[in-house]
Scaffold this active site. Structure first.
Site, PDB file in Angstrom:
ATOM      1  N   THR A  34      -3.575  -2.926  -8.285  1.00  0.00           N
ATOM      2  CA  THR A  34      -4.812  -2.972  -8.355  1.00  0.00           C
ATOM      3  C   THR A  34      -5.011  -1.306  -7.627  1.00  0.00           C
ATOM      4  OG1 THR A  34      -5.000  -3.824  -5.936  1.00  0.00           O
ATOM      5  CG2 THR A  34      -5.732  -5.153  -7.739  1.00  0.00           C
ATOM      6  N   LEU A  42       2.657  -5.459   1.977  1.00  0.00           N
ATOM      7  CA  LEU A  42       3.421  -4.893   2.335  1.00  0.00           C
ATOM      8  C   LEU A  42       3.894  -4.528   3.330  1.00  0.00           C
ATOM      9  CD1 LEU A  42       3.945  -4.036  -1.332  1.00  0.00           C
ATOM     10  CD2 LEU A  42       4.841  -6.262  -0.699  1.00  0.00           C
ATOM     11  N   ASN A  69       5.022   0.760  -6.766  1.00  0.00           N
ATOM     12  CA  ASN A  69       3.821   1.363  -6.690  1.00  0.00           C
ATOM     13  C   ASN A  69       3.102   1.796  -5.632  1.00  0.00           C
ATOM     14  OD1 ASN A  69       1.469   2.724  -8.142  1.00  0.00           O
ATOM     15  ND2 ASN A  69       1.079   0.882  -7.970  1.00  0.00           N
ATOM     16  N   TYR A 122       4.022  10.138   5.982  1.00  0.00           N
ATOM     17  CA  TYR A 122       4.405  10.152   4.110  1.00  0.00           C
ATOM     18  C   TYR A 122       5.233  11.114   3.167  1.00  0.00           C
ATOM     19  CZ  TYR A 122       2.616   9.343  -0.081  1.00  0.00           C
ATOM     20  OH  TYR A 122       2.005   8.997  -1.990  1.00  0.00           O
ATOM     21  N   LYS A 148       8.403   8.801   1.529  1.00  0.00           N
ATOM     22  CA  LYS A 148       8.336   9.064  -0.168  1.00  0.00           C
ATOM     23  C   LYS A 148       9.935  10.012   0.030  1.00  0.00           C
ATOM     24  CE  LYS A 148       4.912   7.402  -1.909  1.00  0.00           C
ATOM     25  NZ  LYS A 148       5.022   6.406  -2.547  1.00  0.00           N
TER      26      LYS A 148
HETATM   27  N1  LIG Z   1      -3.118   9.510  -5.871  1.00  0.00           N
HETATM   28  C1  LIG Z   1      -2.286  10.413  -5.695  1.00  0.00           C
HETATM   29  O1  LIG Z   1      -2.319  11.506  -5.535  1.00  0.00           O
HETATM   30  C2  LIG Z   1      -0.716  10.024  -5.598  1.00  0.00           C
HETATM   31  C3  LIG Z   1       0.356  11.251  -5.010  1.00  0.00           C
HETATM   32  C4  LIG Z   1       1.723  11.009  -5.405  1.00  0.00           C
HETATM   33  C5  LIG Z   1       2.095   9.236  -5.117  1.00  0.00           C
HETATM   34  N2  LIG Z   1       1.516   8.549  -4.826  1.00  0.00           N
HETATM   35  C6  LIG Z   1       1.820   7.086  -4.852  1.00  0.00           C
HETATM   36  O2  LIG Z   1       1.702   5.694  -5.788  1.00  0.00           O
HETATM   37  C7  LIG Z   1       0.827   5.171  -5.869  1.00  0.00           C
HETATM   38  C8  LIG Z   1      -0.258   4.717  -6.519  1.00  0.00           C
HETATM   39  O3  LIG Z   1      -1.351   5.028  -5.273  1.00  0.00           O
HETATM   40  P1  LIG Z   1      -3.046   5.185  -5.444  1.00  0.00           P
HETATM   41  O4  LIG Z   1      -2.809   6.482  -6.045  1.00  0.00           O
HETATM   42  O5  LIG Z   1      -2.784   4.525  -7.462  1.00  0.00           O
HETATM   43  O6  LIG Z   1      -3.553   4.451  -4.783  1.00  0.00           O
HETATM   44  P2  LIG Z   1      -4.422   3.675  -4.090  1.00  0.00           P
HETATM   45  O7  LIG Z   1      -5.748   4.007  -5.087  1.00  0.00           O
HETATM   46  O8  LIG Z   1      -5.336   3.362  -3.011  1.00  0.00           O
HETATM   47  O9  LIG Z   1      -3.758   2.371  -4.796  1.00  0.00           O
HETATM   48  C9  LIG Z   1      -2.865   2.167  -3.298  1.00  0.00           C
HETATM   49  C10 LIG Z   1      -2.492   0.314  -3.951  1.00  0.00           C
HETATM   50  O10 LIG Z   1      -1.805   0.171  -2.910  1.00  0.00           O
HETATM   51  C11 LIG Z   1      -2.134  -1.822  -2.263  1.00  0.00           C
HETATM   52  N3  LIG Z   1      -2.129  -1.193  -1.045  1.00  0.00           N
HETATM   53  C12 LIG Z   1      -2.213  -0.663  -0.159  1.00  0.00           C
HETATM   54  N4  LIG Z   1      -1.580  -1.239   1.045  1.00  0.00           N
HETATM   55  C13 LIG Z   1      -0.915  -2.282   1.557  1.00  0.00           C
HETATM   56  C14 LIG Z   1       0.055  -3.202   1.799  1.00  0.00           C
HETATM   57  N5  LIG Z   1      -0.557  -3.392   3.025  1.00  0.00           N
HETATM   58  N6  LIG Z   1       0.197  -4.481   1.641  1.00  0.00           N
HETATM   59  C15 LIG Z   1       0.494  -4.255  -0.229  1.00  0.00           C
HETATM   60  N7  LIG Z   1      -0.181  -3.247  -0.718  1.00  0.00           N
HETATM   61  C16 LIG Z   1      -0.336  -2.314  -0.310  1.00  0.00           C
HETATM   62  C17 LIG Z   1      -3.176  -1.441  -2.801  1.00  0.00           C
HETATM   63  O11 LIG Z   1      -3.734  -2.668  -3.265  1.00  0.00           O
HETATM   64  P3  LIG Z   1      -5.167  -3.409  -2.540  1.00  0.00           P
HETATM   65  O12 LIG Z   1      -6.083  -2.173  -3.249  1.00  0.00           O
HETATM   66  O13 LIG Z   1      -5.219  -5.037  -3.378  1.00  0.00           O
HETATM   67  O14 LIG Z   1      -5.424  -3.277  -1.003  1.00  0.00           O
HETATM   68  C18 LIG Z   1      -3.698  -0.699  -3.909  1.00  0.00           C
HETATM   69  O15 LIG Z   1      -2.649  -1.532  -5.484  1.00  0.00           O
HETATM   70  C19 LIG Z   1       1.430   4.969  -4.498  1.00  0.00           C
HETATM   71  O16 LIG Z   1       3.103   4.580  -4.269  1.00  0.00           O
HETATM   72  C20 LIG Z   1       1.335   6.483  -3.781  1.00  0.00           C
HETATM   73  O17 LIG Z   1       2.021   7.174  -2.849  1.00  0.00           O
HETATM   74  C21 LIG Z   1      -0.363   8.924  -5.519  1.00  0.00           C
END
Ligand SMILES: NC(=O)c1ccc[n+]([C@@H]2O[C@H](COP(=O)([O-])OP(=O)(O)OC[C@H]3O[C@@H](n4cnc5c(N)ncnc54)[C@H](OP(=O)(O)O)[C@@H]3O)[C@@H](O)[C@H]2O)c1
Length: 269
Positions: free
Chosen positions: A36, A86, A111, A178, A182
């Protein structure tokens, strides 16, 4: 063991030419955690476009999960939503639930993730440390473990973990814990790849840079945004599709000879 001794032209005759880079995902059963979020939603749409069967995992955002389900089912894609927190080890039955629904799992994309307890490292407490590790390394490890068992039984599969350049740089002063989680996830990726190779289980990570998603929108203000973008050689934030595209590439036939890799998608950052 040396290379097979064959006349050069027969090497090429062994392979059917396939001009499509992304292929082989039709009806593959793919579970996407955190489907999501910004990157997750893009992953759902891209895998759906390739005709995969999709498990849409969500934690709190049921509305977005249902909306994604509705959109892709309209296009004839098989999919189902799965809710799980999770952070709770009791809820790590997600892979089993997916298998009960779709018989087996071909691709797991770990993810879901994020920074819990966004505080300067001098103030990070045990709960912020533990929760961030539970979400970004513990849950992906146990989900991968369950997927591994099933993939081994049915001839292989792929596991793709979403990491961050925080693993490379150590994160900012507020995301050290964090970055550590990772970095651990990347170690697990390499170890699982070695363990999986003889079972045709391929394991890789995509190490994302600064990507424009709700996660970053929560972390950064207008002023910091410009400074942050200036640090990126390509001078723009990544889009969720930039990361999702790399994942789909690894999951597809194009990635069939890639395992144990950490693929950075960061605009050169
Ligand atoms: N954005 C960046 O710049 C960036 C950079 C490096 C790595 N990442 C990594 O990319 C991945 C996706 O990030 P994003 O930027 O798309 O983040 P995001 O838009 O904040 O989405 C986070 C997702 O993780 C789920 N989540 C959060 N807490 C959770 C829990 N306790 N149990 C189960 N699910 C949970 C959320 O579910 P709900 O919304 O349904 O609650 C959501 O689907 C992550 O692993 C993040 O660390 C992101």
């Amino acid at each position: 063991m040396g290379l097979r001794k064959v006349k050069p032209h027969t090497v090429f005759r062994d392979h059917k030419l396939n001009h499509q880079i992304i292929s082989g995902l039709k009806e593959k059963k793919v579970l996407i955690t955190g489907a999501t979020g910004g990157i997750g939603s893009s992953l759902v749409r891209m895998f759906a476009n390739e005709g995969a069967t999709i498990g849409i995992h969500y934690h709190q955002n049921q509305k977005q999960a249902k909306s994604l389900l509705h959109d892709i089912e309209k296009d004839g894609v098989k999919a189902k939503c799965f809710q799980a927190d999770l952070l709770s080890t009791n809820e790590l039955t997600l892979v089993q639930q997916f298998i009960e629904q779709f018989d087996n799992i071909d691709i797991l994309v770990n993810n879901a993730g994020g920074i819990l307890g966004l505080k300067d490292f001098l103030e990070v407490d045990e709960s912020a440390w533990n929760e961030t590790h539970r979400l970004n390394i513990q849950a992906p490890f146990f989900l991968a473990q369950q997927a591994f068992v099933n993939m081994k039984k049915h001839g292989g599969g792929k596991i793709i973990n979403i990491s961050s350049i925080a693993a490379k740089y150590g994160g900012s002063s507020k995301s050290l814990h964090y970055g550590a989680a990772k970095a651990g996830l990347e170690a697990i990726t390499v170890g699982l790849a070695r363990a999986g190779a003889s079972h045709n289980i391929l394991v890789n990570a995509v190490q994302a840079g600064f990507i424009d998603t709700p996660l970053q929108q929560r972390l950064i203000n207008e002023k910091n945004l410009k400074e942050r973008i200036d640090l990126i050689p390509l001078k723009r934030p990544g889009k969720p599709e930039d990361v999702a595209g790399a994942v789909v590439y690894l999951a597809s036939k194009a990635g069939d000879f890639i395992t144990g890799e950490i693929m950075t998608v960061s605009g050169g950052d």
